[in-house]
Write an enzyme that holds these catalytic residues in place. Structure first.
Site, PDB file in Angstrom:
ATOM      1  N   LYS A 165       0.856  -1.201   0.000  1.00  0.00           N
ATOM      2  CA  LYS A 165       0.000   0.000   0.000  1.00  0.00           C
ATOM      3  C   LYS A 165       0.891   1.249   0.000  1.00  0.00           C
ATOM      4  CE  LYS A 165      -4.009   1.957   2.461  1.00  0.00           C
ATOM      5  NZ  LYS A 165      -4.881   1.873   3.649  1.00  0.00           N
ATOM      6  N   SER A 212      -9.883   2.103   2.625  1.00  0.00           N
ATOM      7  CA  SER A 212      -8.931   2.781   1.776  1.00  0.00           C
ATOM      8  C   SER A 212      -7.914   1.853   1.123  1.00  0.00           C
ATOM      9  CB  SER A 212      -8.174   3.825   2.598  1.00  0.00           C
ATOM     10  OG  SER A 212      -7.376   3.197   3.582  1.00  0.00           O
ATOM     11  N   SER A 242     -10.446  -0.060   6.907  1.00  0.00           N
ATOM     12  CA  SER A 242      -9.790   0.050   5.601  1.00  0.00           C
ATOM     13  C   SER A 242      -9.078  -1.206   5.110  1.00  0.00           C
ATOM     14  CB  SER A 242      -8.793   1.212   5.611  1.00  0.00           C
ATOM     15  OG  SER A 242      -9.488   2.428   5.484  1.00  0.00           O
TER      16      SER A 242
END
Ligand SMILES: [Mg+2]
Ligand SMILES: [Zn+2]
Lengths: 95, 491, 493
Positions: B78, B158, B182
């Site tokens: 990420k 997210s 998330s």
């Protein structure tokens, strides 16, 4: 509580975010919606409740007083949008 | 023959150890798949050369018998994790061009164990969002589509790049971070497994902060076993993070006994809003039945302050964010827009660098901390947060783990949800465990009526990831979730 | 008694409170492992944490905590076993995080007090609190016509902010307070007190009022970096406020800067905007908890503090109060004096009390006088403790007279030499041999028969003349006591 345009302007200034004048009204509407949503907490009785300080039950760890870091100005400055003579720079400040 | 990219991490490790294929071959297969899947927009920066170099090192280690548990496994990272010399921008224009001179602790742990980095995965800007539509690089597309539809769906957020990449088999596993859901919500939207460990289990050092008291790293993977393996590498004490907890990391894979006889599973009655879609309720009931079949005891529990969790979260998280994001000022890194004076430079840089949702949250956070409002908002929220944590502590006196739905719906269409509050409601089931710092995992359990994946969430006691993972593995086995999206994105 | 200022319309009382930022003595910074050393190349003592790189986190330095607690103990303050670090949010060029980690609601040290001495009168000044916080970086405004340069070397260095109550009533008191605080910090080694290097800076809150009235509106004068400037700043600021009020105006609460060159204070442009610091507990840190046992142990090992030392010098060693006050005002002076006393005791085998006052006089007048004149201090003095002790021994044992001692010291100060050798080489030993002195007296009496007669007829005052003549004849080496005794006897006939 509902916030007006001058409050939005003040908060945006506190947060150092430029907001165009015409963006203020829609932004105020959005912020008011969010505030209205979070204000449901008023219904909760929190008398005698301590605010949460940490979800983990632990002590603040302390480190030993030794110089273990620094000494690499190049790495510190590597990503600077603008640097001169080893310094970061900003537009001139008058104190 | 199965494509190399279809192997789970555990299977791939076995194949590598047995010499059936090399880490370079495996990595190349993923690089090819990644390249062919650019339409999903999952990766914000690809690092194939880096990956191949790490793969070669892994091959050497495997030959030398010194390979770590993740040697040769291609992962996506990420964009919130700082990776040395590599794009690390939290999907924000504000961090334009930022390449850190350091490596986050969690990714360092992964490299220590031999993992390979394919690239950086897109995300909602600064981890603020539930649909991965707020990245400066545009929306990430869910590999899943509703039956008979070619409409693009969101992968959740997210960690939407992470969930999309794992679901599309363009990463064997991925790192995610979870502040209010998330990891878990995107896992549920993409038919993957995602676990957020206990707050303090993974170091936050080198992960770009959103809300410090809530942020936790965790893996997104295809199976519970893969997630357990990755978590074992990612977790651990870090003296550089004052909120990291100094306790040994258990062998999570060894916890996957599948034996849940006598385990008490709590069903929180407050997670059953009237608006809950019947198919999600049905799935939840099904999950209860599976666990009963496995010998677990089911008990209804009450978490009375659950209904206030979202409101609490949307005070605490923006407040912390407003302060955490103050460092993005155009001076030391990232975007700088010149101004007539210092404050003008700040305001222009931040005005241009941050996207709409980030600005909204910074402004809300600034407001709730400002003079005269602190007590009414921030302090009040931290008190309610105490009550929410207390609810869980009380429930865990009676039960060992909680079972709930992960999200109130299946994946929705890109561009469909524009109202911030409606977007926030996606996290209604995930936020409470975040506020209490508890470990929680989403496991894929079935498909919606339109053929989209749905997940169930397990919430455990503090530092009891083992029970969460073990119960998750039981659901996983019972659910036999083998559905996969069609590879429509392949060029 | 408060000193009042006279205005055109009557008397005014000035009310002063101070916030002193004292740099904690530690090797590394408060929340990072970078060095605190002064004077490095720009940004060379900056860690990724100090530069507020994304994802960087603070970890507290235990030594800074220890030093803050010791400081609290030294002023008799309450130590808070639980304290909390808050973020003070504001944007500034030298504040990389966009917030300063400080302690707002729950500081590490609570109320204490400091006793100051102004014109021989003691006054107790209340301390409100001491908290730990990060220093900011440094902005250089004069290096480039359009840019301000930013150096983060200081960023993150530990500071103690020591907040007094508004108990000070004059510029003298303000100066005495700052001096005393500096003395205490230097005694316990928690701050080096080096004001030129910025190790101590004072924010001075000044307001004026009619005696007996409630507090007036105050102005904060930022970052005053010497005792003299604090006193000047108080005086000009009080005068400015009095003039405004007497002209019918009102004081605007604001932050001001003292300009020593112009001898005036002026409003700070960069602080014009009203601040809203949005303090909240730093979520990257947990509350700081201490144990009472640990605090007690620190207390037990605290060195002797200036007031205690002064009292001991007076009570145990019999020093005049003035001498004790002068010698304990600086840790170095007190240390020097006490080391010298010990060395002299060792050399002479005599109890300290016998010579403590004489030695203190010598230290204060001869020794410090010479150092002052030469622009030196005890740390770079040419006279070693051993040599100074030898000189004292020569005096105490009567080997040389006080007058000769002054000459010997002069040579020692110039050459760094050993007083015993100097006395030996130059033949400066005191003559106590009665034969030699008697011979000298006889010769002088013979040559001054008229004066002897005058003396004997009652002109006592001539005794001094004879002493002088004897000393002259013996080149000052005659033991004055012996000279006195012999002269008296011989003149008596
Ligand atoms: Mg202050
Ligand atoms: Zn301060």
């Amino acid at each position: 509580m509902s916030i007006d345009l001058s409050t939005v302007r003040r908060i945006a200034n506190l947060a150092r975010i430029e907001v165009a004048e015409e963006e203020l009204p829609p932004l105020a509407t959005e912020l008011n919606k969010i505030l209205a949503f979070v204000e449901q907490l008023e219904a909760v009785n929190t008398d005698d409740v301590q605010p949460l300080t940490s979800v983990v039950d632990a002590q603040l760890p302390q480190r030993v007083d030794e110089v273990t870091d620094g000494g690499y100005p190049d790495r510190v400055l590597a990503n600077a949008p603008h640097a001169e003579h080893g310094f970061f720079t900003v537009p001139k400040v008058i104190e | 023959m199965t494509a190399l990219t279809d192997l789970t991490i555990v299977e791939a490790r076995a194949g590598l150890t047995a010499g059936e294929f090399s880490a370079r071959e495996l990595t190349q297969a993923y690089i090819d798949a990644m390249t062919a899947a650019r339409g999903l927009n999952a990766y914000i920066a690809e690092t194939p050369d880096h990956a191949l170099a790490q793969a070669d090192a892994a091959d050497q280690a495997i030959r030398a018998g010194t390979a770590g548990p993740l040697a040769g496994i291609p992962l996506g990272i990420k964009d919130l994790f700082c990776t040395e010399g590599v794009h690390s921008q939290a999907s924000s224009k504000m961090l334009d061009g930022f390449k850190p001179a350091y490596e986050s602790t969690v990714t360092s742990n992964l490299w220590r164990d031999g993992a390979v980095m394919l690239g950086k995965l897109s995300m909602d800007e600064f981890a603020m969002g539930s649909s991965n539509e707020t990245s400066y690089a545009g929306a990430v597309i869910n590999p899943w589509r509703a039956q008979g539809s070619d409409q693009n769906l969101v992968p959740g957020g997210s960690s939407g790049g992470s969930s999309a990449a794992v679901a599309a088999h363009i990463a064997a596993g991925a790192t995610g971070t979870d502040t209010g859901g998330s990891i878990r919500q995107p896992a549920a939207f993409t038919g993957t497994v995602g676990i957020k460990p206990t707050y303090g289990r993974c170091s936050r050092w080198g992960i770009i902060s959103y809300a410090s008291s809530l942020d936790q790293a965790g893996p997104i993977a295809r199976t519970v076993r893969d997630a357990a393996l990755m978590l074992g590498s990612m977790a651990g004490y870090d003296p550089k993070d004052s909120t990291s907890i100094n306790r040994p990391v258990p062998n999570y894979r060894a916890a996957l006994t599948g034996d849940i006889r006598g385990l008490k599973v709590g069903i929180p009655k407050e997670y059953r809003p009237d608006t809950l879609p019947p198919e999600i309720q049905k799935l939840w009931d099904q999950g209860v039945a599976w666990l009963k079949d496995g010998g677990a005891e089911i008990r209804e529990v009450s978490l009375p302050h659950t209904q206030y969790a979202l409101a609490t979260y949307y005070i605490v998280a923006p407040a912390e964010a407003s302060s955490n994001l103050a460092r993005y000022d155009g001076v030391r890194y990232g975007l700088r827009v010149n101004g007539s004076n210092l404050n003008d430079m700040y305001a222009k840089s931040r005005g241009a660098g941050f996207g709409g949702e980030v600005k909204r949250r910074i402004l809300i956070g600034t407001y709730v901390l400002s003079a005269g409002y602190y007590d009414a908002y921030y302090l009040k929220a931290q008190k309610v947060r105490s009550l929410i944590a207390r609810d869980f502590a009380t429930a865990f006196q009676d039960v060992d783990v909680l079972l709930t739905p992960t999200a109130p719906s299946a994946a929705f269409a890109v561009g469909e949800t524009t109202d911030p509050i409606s977007m926030y409601l996606n996290d209604v089931f995930t936020v409470p465990a975040s506020l209490a710092g508890l470990p929680a995992m989403s496991v894929p359990t079935g498909l919606s009526s339109t053929g989209l994946p749905l997940g169930l969430q397990l919430i455990g006691r503090v530092f009891d990831e083992e029970t969460v993972l073990n119960v998750g593995s039981v659901i996983e086995r019972a659910a036999k979730f083998t559905a996969r999206p069609t590879s429509w994105w392949r060029a | 008694m408060a000193k009042l200022l006279q205005g055109a319309t009557g008397d005014w009382e000035v009310v002063i409170g101070m916030e002193v930022h004292a740099q904690v003595v530690s090797k590394a910074k408060l929340f990072s492992g970078a060095s605190t050393e002064f004077g490095a190349e720009p940004n060379a003592q900056v860690s990724l944490v100090d530069a507020a790189m994304p994802g960087m986190l603070p970890v507290i330095n235990e030594e800074c905590v220890r030093q803050a607690v010791r400081t609290g103990l030294a002023i008799g303050a309450a130590i808070n076993l639980t304290s909390v670090f808050d973020r003070k949010n504001y944007f500034y060029a030298d504040l990389p995080q966009g917030y300063q980690i400080s302690q707002f609601k729950y500081p590490i040290v609570g109320e204490g007090e400091i006793v100051i001495d102004v014109d021989g009168e003691n006054k107790t000044i209340g301390i409100e609190r001491i908290h730990l916080e990060q220093d900011a970086g440094k902005s250089l405004h004069d290096q480039n016509p359009t840019l301000t340069y930013v150096d983060l070397n200081r960023s993150g260095v530990a500071l103690m902010e020591i907040v007094s109550k508004p108990d000070l009533r004059s510029s003298e008191e303000a100066g005495a307070y700052l001096k005393k605080l500096r003395t205490i910090l230097r005694y316990i080694g928690t701050c080096d007190g080096n004001m030129e290097e910025g190790s101590m800076r004072a924010d001075v809150n000044v307001s004026v009022r009619r005696p007996g009235d409630p507090l007036g509106t105050r102005c904060e004068i930022k970052n005053v970096n010497s005792v003299r400037f604090v006193q000047q700043a108080v005086e000009v600021e009080a005068r400015r406020q009095i003039d405004i009020i007497e002209d019918g105006g009102t004081i605007k609460q604001e932050t001001r800067l003292f300009d020593p060159g112009r001898g005036e204070t002026r409003s700070m442009r960069s602080k014009e905007e009203a601040h809203d610091y949005r303090y909240f507990p730093d979520p990257d840190l947990l509350p700081l908890t201490l144990t009472q046992a640990w605090v007690d142990d620190l207390n037990a090992h605290l060195p002797e503090l200036p007031d205690a030392k002064r009292n001991r010098l007076i009570e145990d060693l019999g020093l005049p109060a003035y001498n004790a006050a002068v010698l304990t005002a600086e840790k170095e002076s007190a240390d020097y004096y006490e080391t010298l006393l010990a060395a002299v005791a060792k050399a002479t085998g005599k109890p300290v009390k016998d010579f403590a006052t004489a030695t203190s006089n010598w230290v204060m007048s001869d020794y410090f006088g010479a150092l002052n004149k030469a622009g030196k201090d005890v740390t770079n003095s040419p006279v070693t403790i051993d040599n100074a002790a030898k000189l004292q021994k020569l005096l105490i044992d009567g080997v040389i007279s006080g007058r000769i001692a002054k000459d010997v010291f002069e040579i020692m100060f110039e050459t760094g030499g050993d007083p015993e050798l100097i006395v030996e080489e130059k033949g400066l030993k005191q003559v106590s041999d009665t034969g030699a002195i008697e011979a000298a007296i006889d010769a002088i009496m013979a040559a001054n028969a008229d004066k002897v007669a005058e003396y004997r007829s009652g002109k006592d005052k001539l005794f001094g003349f004879f002493v002088g003549q004897v000393m002259k004849q013996t080149q000052g080496k005659a033991n004055p006591g012996v000279v006195n005794d012999l002269l008296k006897a011989k003149l008596a006939g």
